[in-house]
Design a protein around this motif. Sequence first.
Motif, PDB file in Angstrom:
ATOM      1  N   GLU A   1       0.836  -1.211   0.000  1.00 22.01           N
ATOM      2  CA  GLU A   1       0.000   0.000   0.000  1.00 22.01           C
ATOM      3  C   GLU A   1       0.866   1.255   0.000  1.00 22.01           C
ATOM      4  OE1 GLU A   1      -3.312   2.168   2.898  1.00 22.01           O
ATOM      5  OE2 GLU A   1      -2.958   0.017   3.085  1.00 22.01           O
ATOM      6  N   ALA A   2       1.956   1.224   0.777  1.00 19.43           N
ATOM      7  CA  ALA A   2       2.850   2.386   0.834  1.00 19.43           C
ATOM      8  C   ALA A   2       3.497   2.647  -0.513  1.00 19.43           C
ATOM      9  CB  ALA A   2       3.925   2.157   1.902  1.00 19.43           C
TER      10      ALA A   2
ATOM     11  N   ILE B   1       5.468   4.351  -6.509  1.00 18.85           N
ATOM     12  CA  ILE B   1       6.729   3.678  -6.777  1.00 18.85           C
ATOM     13  C   ILE B   1       6.451   2.408  -7.581  1.00 18.85           C
ATOM     14  CG2 ILE B   1       8.730   2.521  -5.769  1.00 18.85           C
ATOM     15  CD1 ILE B   1       8.418   4.328  -3.314  1.00 18.85           C
ATOM     16  N   ASP B   2       6.988   2.362  -8.778  1.00 19.46           N
ATOM     17  CA  ASP B   2       6.888   1.154  -9.597  1.00 19.46           C
ATOM     18  C   ASP B   2       8.047   0.236  -9.238  1.00 19.46           C
ATOM     19  OD1 ASP B   2       4.639   2.015 -11.033  1.00 19.46           O
ATOM     20  OD2 ASP B   2       5.903   3.188 -12.395  1.00 19.46           O
TER      21      ASP B   2
ATOM     22  N   GLU C   1      14.464  -0.384 -10.795  1.00 26.16           N
ATOM     23  CA  GLU C   1      15.329  -0.595 -11.956  1.00 26.16           C
ATOM     24  C   GLU C   1      16.823  -0.612 -11.618  1.00 26.16           C
ATOM     25  OE1 GLU C   1      16.052   1.100 -16.496  1.00 26.16           O
ATOM     26  OE2 GLU C   1      14.562   2.042 -15.183  1.00 26.16           O
ATOM     27  N   ASN C   2      17.305   0.416 -10.930  1.00 22.56           N
ATOM     28  CA  ASN C   2      18.744   0.526 -10.683  1.00 22.56           C
ATOM     29  C   ASN C   2      19.117   0.505  -9.208  1.00 22.56           C
ATOM     30  OD1 ASN C   2      19.555   0.839 -13.472  1.00 22.56           O
ATOM     31  ND2 ASN C   2      18.593   2.866 -13.380  1.00 22.56           N
ATOM     32  N   ALA C   3      18.160   0.148  -8.365  1.00 21.08           N
ATOM     33  CA  ALA C   3      18.425   0.193  -6.929  1.00 21.08           C
ATOM     34  C   ALA C   3      17.512  -0.772  -6.187  1.00 21.08           C
ATOM     35  CB  ALA C   3      18.227   1.619  -6.409  1.00 21.08           C
TER      36      ALA C   3
ATOM     37  N   ILE D   1       5.223   4.624   5.912  1.00 26.07           N
ATOM     38  CA  ILE D   1       6.468   3.899   5.663  1.00 26.07           C
ATOM     39  C   ILE D   1       7.357   4.722   4.742  1.00 26.07           C
ATOM     40  CG2 ILE D   1       7.470   1.840   4.589  1.00 26.07           C
ATOM     41  CD1 ILE D   1       4.894   0.348   5.369  1.00 26.07           C
ATOM     42  N   SER D   2       8.636   4.796   5.069  1.00 27.07           N
ATOM     43  CA  SER D   2       9.596   5.495   4.207  1.00 27.07           C
ATOM     44  C   SER D   2      10.605   4.479   3.677  1.00 27.07           C
ATOM     45  CB  SER D   2      10.322   6.602   4.972  1.00 27.07           C
ATOM     46  OG  SER D   2      11.034   6.077   6.080  1.00 27.07           O
ATOM     47  N   PHE D   3      11.068   4.724   2.451  1.00 23.59           N
ATOM     48  CA  PHE D   3      11.982   3.801   1.782  1.00 23.59           C
ATOM     49  C   PHE D   3      13.338   4.471   1.564  1.00 23.59           C
ATOM     50  CE2 PHE D   3       7.698   2.548   0.668  1.00 23.59           C
ATOM     51  CZ  PHE D   3       7.728   1.157   0.757  1.00 23.59           C
ATOM     52  N   GLU D   4      14.404   3.732   1.845  1.00 19.30           N
ATOM     53  CA  GLU D   4      15.764   4.211   1.589  1.00 19.30           C
ATOM     54  C   GLU D   4      16.330   3.490   0.378  1.00 19.30           C
ATOM     55  OE1 GLU D   4      18.479   4.083   4.784  1.00 19.30           O
ATOM     56  OE2 GLU D   4      17.409   5.553   6.011  1.00 19.30           O
ATOM     57  N   SER D   5      16.968   4.237  -0.517  1.00 15.48           N
ATOM     58  CA  SER D   5      17.472   3.678  -1.761  1.00 15.48           C
ATOM     59  C   SER D   5      18.939   3.270  -1.641  1.00 15.48           C
ATOM     60  CB  SER D   5      17.321   4.694  -2.893  1.00 15.48           C
ATOM     61  OG  SER D   5      17.820   4.170  -4.107  1.00 15.48           O
TER      62      SER D   5
END
Length: 331
Positions: A185-186, A192-193, A216-218, A232-236
């Motif tokens: 859901e986040a 974000i694909d 794709e690259n991460a 929720i937060s995402f770190e690359s």
Amino acid sequence: MDSLTQIVLGAAVGEAVLGKKVGNKAMLYGAIAGTIPDLDVLASHFTDTVTALALHRGFTHSVVFSVVFAPIFGWLVFRYEKYKDFKGWSWLFFWAFVTHPILDSYTTWGTQLFWPFDLRLAFKTIFVVDPLYTVPFLVFLILTMRQKRTASKRSFYNKMGLIVSSSYLVVTCFLKWAAYSQFQEALANQNIDYIQMDTRPAALNTILWNANVEVENAYLLADYSFLDSKPISFESYPKNHELLGDLIHDDAVQRMIENSENWYTITKKEDELYFNDLRFGLLSMEPHSQDFVFQYLIEVNDSGKVEFTEVKGERNPQKLLSQLWNRLKGN
């Protein structure tokens, strides 16, 4: 799972099979049998890192191993114990052997239960050390040991230990589904694909969950507690797979990638390359941490072959537990 948990499970299984016939000896042999499959870790002393990783939880964690070696161990005990029941001893070892990898299949590493088929079962619903699974199970086992061999309470306590622990495993499957839905859901809310997502519980609990998300690259890493109040937060983390260059064609590199199920990044520090296995996450909850649980230095030997050496940085269990507890309570 950890050794204590497998000892408890093996002892309870041994009791269920032969407890009424031989008493606490059934627990003893069950506990021993419950640790035998993990002897594959000794491979690290005789072979290279990549091969040892591939062998871990392989043949010794399979149905084939259980079928072949249960009667062998059963025969050995049958010869030297007063209780002469070859079939009974064989069944004890079989069930203690086979329940070990079944339990391990719920962890992140998983098992090759159906070896020699190249299929590693990893449901990733429980951490390798989980007090909520082990402690109640251990309590029931101790209560069982305190009863006489033929007492009805002995059978009752042992069955309750098996039922409670197994029920908790079932609950973890639902918790994983709930956490996965929150991550999904986040990602949708943040547009974000992604290509694929992998989720697992954080250390020592099933309240806090981690996710690896491939783009794709991460890879995007995130955590979620059922007690959270913020999104929720995402770190690359960049894949950096191109840093391998021609090393990508090396057999050891290919096997390492296969071992990691393609969840890996490459980092470069002072002209040295490191392979980071993302499946087991980080040893720190600080933002942009590079302290991966499993990180390997990539080196080329004199023969031109790639070798991997596990890097164990400074580990502060007290600090990690403090961070884990604070994060588990919600953001």
